[in-house]
Motif scaffolding. Structure first.
Motif, PDB file in Angstrom:
ATOM      1  N   GLU A  53     -24.573   4.241  12.373  1.00 24.75           N
ATOM      2  CA  GLU A  53     -23.894   5.325  11.675  1.00 24.75           C
ATOM      3  C   GLU A  53     -22.413   5.283  12.029  1.00 24.75           C
ATOM      4  N   VAL A  54     -21.577   5.152  11.002  1.00 24.71           N
ATOM      5  CA  VAL A  54     -20.148   5.002  11.263  1.00 24.71           C
ATOM      6  C   VAL A  54     -19.324   5.872  10.323  1.00 24.71           C
ATOM      7  N   ASN A  55     -18.119   6.179  10.774  1.00 29.51           N
ATOM      8  CA  ASN A  55     -17.111   6.813   9.924  1.00 29.51           C
ATOM      9  C   ASN A  55     -16.172   5.719   9.457  1.00 29.51           C
ATOM     10  N   MET A  56     -15.790   5.803   8.196  1.00 31.88           N
ATOM     11  CA  MET A  56     -14.897   4.771   7.696  1.00 31.88           C
ATOM     12  C   MET A  56     -13.976   5.394   6.656  1.00 31.88           C
ATOM     13  N   SER A  57     -12.719   4.998   6.637  1.00 34.42           N
ATOM     14  CA  SER A  57     -11.863   5.441   5.536  1.00 34.42           C
ATOM     15  C   SER A  57     -11.056   4.286   4.988  1.00 34.42           C
ATOM     16  N   ALA A  58     -10.646   4.467   3.749  1.00 34.67           N
ATOM     17  CA  ALA A  58      -9.814   3.462   3.089  1.00 34.67           C
ATOM     18  C   ALA A  58      -8.409   4.012   3.024  1.00 34.67           C
ATOM     19  N   TYR A  59      -7.433   3.226   3.447  1.00 34.12           N
ATOM     20  CA  TYR A  59      -6.043   3.651   3.364  1.00 34.12           C
ATOM     21  C   TYR A  59      -5.110   2.439   3.361  1.00 34.12           C
ATOM     22  N   VAL A  60      -3.873   2.693   2.977  1.00 37.76           N
ATOM     23  CA  VAL A  60      -2.859   1.640   2.947  1.00 37.76           C
ATOM     24  C   VAL A  60      -2.338   1.454   4.372  1.00 37.76           C
ATOM     25  N   ALA A  61      -2.250   0.210   4.823  1.00 37.81           N
ATOM     26  CA  ALA A  61      -1.806  -0.048   6.196  1.00 37.81           C
ATOM     27  C   ALA A  61      -1.048  -1.365   6.254  1.00 37.81           C
ATOM     28  N   ASP A  62      -0.190  -1.475   7.262  1.00 38.08           N
ATOM     29  CA  ASP A  62       0.516  -2.740   7.493  1.00 38.08           C
ATOM     30  C   ASP A  62      -0.429  -3.682   8.223  1.00 38.08           C
ATOM     31  N   VAL A  63      -0.569  -4.871   7.666  1.00 38.49           N
ATOM     32  CA  VAL A  63      -1.487  -5.848   8.244  1.00 38.49           C
ATOM     33  C   VAL A  63      -0.726  -7.148   8.421  1.00 38.49           C
ATOM     34  N   GLU A  64      -0.968  -7.818   9.545  1.00 42.61           N
ATOM     35  CA  GLU A  64      -0.333  -9.111   9.782  1.00 42.61           C
ATOM     36  C   GLU A  64      -1.403 -10.180   9.615  1.00 42.61           C
ATOM     37  N   VAL A  65      -1.206 -11.052   8.631  1.00 43.40           N
ATOM     38  CA  VAL A  65      -2.237 -12.070   8.362  1.00 43.40           C
ATOM     39  C   VAL A  65      -1.877 -13.421   8.981  1.00 43.40           C
ATOM     40  N   GLY A  66      -0.720 -13.461   9.625  1.00 43.13           N
ATOM     41  CA  GLY A  66      -0.284 -14.682  10.286  1.00 43.13           C
ATOM     42  C   GLY A  66       1.042 -14.374  10.928  1.00 43.13           C
ATOM     43  N   PRO A  67       1.543 -15.272  11.798  1.00 41.50           N
ATOM     44  CA  PRO A  67       2.809 -14.990  12.472  1.00 41.50           C
ATOM     45  C   PRO A  67       3.903 -14.637  11.460  1.00 41.50           C
ATOM     46  N   GLY A  68       4.407 -13.438  11.547  1.00 43.91           N
ATOM     47  CA  GLY A  68       5.485 -12.995  10.665  1.00 43.91           C
ATOM     48  C   GLY A  68       5.053 -12.692   9.238  1.00 43.91           C
ATOM     49  N   LEU A  69       3.779 -12.824   8.943  1.00 39.53           N
ATOM     50  CA  LEU A  69       3.299 -12.592   7.572  1.00 39.53           C
ATOM     51  C   LEU A  69       2.681 -11.205   7.485  1.00 39.53           C
ATOM     52  N   LYS A  70       3.513 -10.252   7.092  1.00 37.94           N
ATOM     53  CA  LYS A  70       3.044  -8.858   7.051  1.00 37.94           C
ATOM     54  C   LYS A  70       2.902  -8.390   5.621  1.00 37.94           C
ATOM     55  N   VAL A  71       1.871  -7.615   5.377  1.00 35.60           N
ATOM     56  CA  VAL A  71       1.643  -7.081   4.040  1.00 35.60           C
ATOM     57  C   VAL A  71       1.182  -5.632   4.152  1.00 35.60           C
ATOM     58  N   LYS A  72       1.655  -4.823   3.219  1.00 37.36           N
ATOM     59  CA  LYS A  72       1.174  -3.442   3.111  1.00 37.36           C
ATOM     60  C   LYS A  72      -0.085  -3.510   2.258  1.00 37.36           C
ATOM     61  N   ALA A  73      -1.219  -3.600   2.909  1.00 34.05           N
ATOM     62  CA  ALA A  73      -2.471  -3.861   2.204  1.00 34.05           C
ATOM     63  C   ALA A  73      -3.287  -2.590   2.017  1.00 34.05           C
ATOM     64  N   TRP A  74      -4.299  -2.692   1.178  1.00 34.00           N
ATOM     65  CA  TRP A  74      -5.282  -1.610   1.049  1.00 34.00           C
ATOM     66  C   TRP A  74      -6.431  -2.005   1.964  1.00 34.00           C
ATOM     67  N   THR A  75      -6.794  -1.113   2.856  1.00 35.45           N
ATOM     68  CA  THR A  75      -7.715  -1.516   3.924  1.00 35.45           C
ATOM     69  C   THR A  75      -8.864  -0.532   4.126  1.00 35.45           C
ATOM     70  N   TYR A  76      -9.918  -1.024   4.709  1.00 32.82           N
ATOM     71  CA  TYR A  76     -10.934  -0.162   5.309  1.00 32.82           C
ATOM     72  C   TYR A  76     -10.583  -0.072   6.786  1.00 32.82           C
ATOM     73  N   ASP A  77     -10.269   1.122   7.233  1.00 34.90           N
ATOM     74  CA  ASP A  77      -9.964   1.375   8.648  1.00 34.90           C
ATOM     75  C   ASP A  77      -8.792   0.548   9.172  1.00 34.90           C
ATOM     76  N   GLY A  78      -7.860   0.222   8.307  1.00 34.88           N
ATOM     77  CA  GLY A  78      -6.602  -0.337   8.793  1.00 34.88           C
ATOM     78  C   GLY A  78      -6.513  -1.837   8.928  1.00 34.88           C
ATOM     79  N   GLY A  79      -7.547  -2.586   8.559  1.00 32.94           N
ATOM     80  CA  GLY A  79      -7.467  -4.042   8.725  1.00 32.94           C
ATOM     81  C   GLY A  79      -8.132  -4.802   7.600  1.00 32.94           C
ATOM     82  N   ILE A  80      -7.872  -6.100   7.583  1.00 38.83           N
ATOM     83  CA  ILE A  80      -8.505  -7.025   6.636  1.00 38.83           C
ATOM     84  C   ILE A  80      -9.218  -8.087   7.446  1.00 38.83           C
ATOM     85  N   PRO A  81     -10.482  -8.345   7.242  1.00 34.61           N
ATOM     86  CA  PRO A  81     -11.376  -7.557   6.394  1.00 34.61           C
ATOM     87  C   PRO A  81     -11.708  -6.216   7.041  1.00 34.61           C
ATOM     88  N   GLY A  82     -12.504  -5.408   6.354  1.00 34.15           N
ATOM     89  CA  GLY A  82     -12.922  -4.115   6.892  1.00 34.15           C
ATOM     90  C   GLY A  82     -13.854  -4.308   8.080  1.00 34.15           C
TER      91      GLY A  82
END
Ligand code: C2O
Ligand code: CU
Length: 488
Positions: A53-82
């Motif tokens: 049983e978990v709580n989860m929300s979807a929101y826009v968050a800054d995510v770093e997918v590689g060194p210096g590669l930042k994106v304002k992504a749509w996320t589950y709980d702040g990261g990619i993947p959820g």
């Protein structure tokens, strides 16, 4: 073992977290590290070991997918993947979900045999969840396998922006013993140097027809991560393709993949492949024992695969991840663990044949194109029907110049060959690629859970571009719903 402990160990070992390398080495002589961020294991708020049983929300968050590669992504709980949801077959999953996105959303549980109310299709199985809305998804995990979750509102946009996560249902008695296990979530994302997401409408109608791919290929949310292991270690990789359009044809320098399962868990017998095709929405369960000189690196690549115009022209092979072999001498080669599963095929005799033709007529004067299923795009389609308990053979003819990974909600099916025999080895599928200009037959048993279930191409741009439909299983609820054509 309680779930919390189990997930902790999963976090430390199975996901190969970068930080706890030392403790992992202590615990496992063949330990490895994965420099991708760990698939995040959520907090289980239920003490019952058979309930996750978990709580989860979807929101826009800054995510770093590689060194210096930042994106304002749509996320589950702040990261990619959820969050990585992981439980045992028969467990109950409860997700208290809140939408904090600027847009409506829902969660669809891809491949799971859930009750229709939990299927997450807006306007059909639940109302769309607007910003601030909450909904509790609650169902039993009936099948072992790797599944995944994603929105079903503007899915091409929302999945492309980062909303997807893996849901792994383990069968502790499946008898597959290996040195190590990894779950690999493959995806891609497009954004500019300011970290702004590539607009979901980029390329207009042509983009829709091609199926837009993001330029950054991700493995567990990371560009080209490195998996460190001792050469010859037998590993079980569970792979899901959550990209909205991109296919992955995986090559490990010709080293073999022993495929032991697919969408709906283990298949009847293993098969060995030199390359591994994972089309959008599909899952594969493979055993590998990568070999190489200690201290060297091996590239795992995505080769070119022609799924239609634009997928091979001016395109390059992509490096998905690297395997770095430790300095320890390679483990001696050994046979892969034997796996098998008794699958009783659905009875073909007496099943109703349902012809399905996929077309893409030339664009009209307005320049707009729409995929059609039996002559109509989704927004003009009436549901197909099946009586509860009816078995059907869907004869799917793809008359277009693009491949279409065909996905059905709520039911597994078996592929039939030209002689109407189930394709061997038997494997339960919920997503199956229908290559361009090809006809494929699948056998479905609508044996339970009446309701209106979706089917669509899992190239989500194609789905939104018309290649979707529903099948009403059992009596109709009488509810009507409307689907609007996409704006572009
Ligand atoms: Cu992943 Cu409607 O599906
Ligand atoms: Cu398609």
């Amino acid at each position: 073992m309680g779930y919390v402990v189990r997930s902790l160990i999963a976090g430390l070992l199975v996901m190969g977290v970068a930080a706890p390398l030392a403790s992992a080495q202590l615990l496992r002589p063949t330990a490895r590290a994965f420099d991708a961020p760990p698939l995040r294991v959520p907090v289980d708020i239920n003490p019952d070991p058979s309930v996750l049983e978990v709580n989860m929300s979807a929101y826009v968050a800054d995510v770093e997918v590689g060194p210096g590669l930042k994106v304002k992504a749509w996320t589950y709980d702040g990261g990619i993947p959820g969050p990585f949801l992981r439980a045992k077959v028969g467990d109950q999953l409860i997700v208290h979900f809140t939408n904090k996105l600027p847009d409506a959303t829902t969660i669809h549980w891809h491949g799971l045999r859930v009750p229709i109310e939990m299927d997450g299709v807006p306007g059909i199985s639940q109302p769309p969840m607007h910003t601030g809305d909450t909904f509790t998804y609650d169902f039993v995990l009936r099948d072992a396998g790797l599944f995944w979750y994603h929105p079903h509102v503007m899915s091409a946009t929302q999945v492309g922006f980062g909303l997807y996560g893996a849901l792994q249902v383990d069968d502790p008695s499946d008898g597959v013993t290996v040195d190590d296990e990894v779950t690999l979530v493959l995806s891609d994302i497009g954004f500019n140097k300011f970290g702004e997401l590539e607009p979901a409408e980029s390329g207009g109608p042509a983009g829709m027809v091609f199926g837009r791919e993001g330029e950054h290929v991700l493995v567990n949310g990371r560009r080209t991560p490195t998996l460190t292991m001792r050469a010859g270690t037998v590993q079980r990789w569970r792979i899901v393709n959550t990209a909205k359009s991109r296919f992955f044809l995986i090559d490990m320098d010709g080293q073999p993949f022993t495929v032991i399962g697919s969408d709906g868990g283990l298949q009847s017998a293993p098969v060995t492949e030199q390359t591994l095709l994972v089309t959008t929405g599909e899952r594969v369960d493979v055993l590998v024992a990568p070999r190489g000189t200690p201290g060297s690196t091996l590239s795992v690549r995505a080769m070119l695969y022609n799924r239609g115009y634009g997928s091979v022209q001016y395109r390059d092979v992509e490096e998905l991840m690297r395997i770095r072999f430790t300095d320890a001498p390679a483990l001696p080669a050994r046979a892969m663990p034997k796996t098998s599963r008794r699958i009783v095929p659905t009875e073909r005799a007496g099943a109703t044949e349902v012809p399905i033709v996929l077309t893409l007529p030339p664009a009209g004067k307005d320049g707009k194109s729409a995929f059609r299923v039996n002559g109509v795009p989704f927004w003009e389609a009436k549901p197909f029907t099946a009586a509860l308990g009816e078995r059907q053979v869907w004869v799917i003819r793809n008359d277009t110049d693009w491949d279409h990974p065909f996905h059905l909600h709520g039911y597994f099916f078996l592929q039939l060959d030209a002689n109407d025999q189930p394709v061997q080895p038997l494997a339960w599928k919920d997503t199956l690629n229908i290559p361009m200009k090809t006809t494929i037959k699948v056998l479905i048993d609508f044996n339970e859970r009446p309701g209106e279930w979706m089917f669509h191409c899992h190239i989500l741009d194609h789905a939104e571009g018309g290649l979707m439909g529903t099948v009403q299983v059992g009596p109709s609820s009488g509810r009507t719903h409307e689907h609007k054509p996409p704006p572009h």
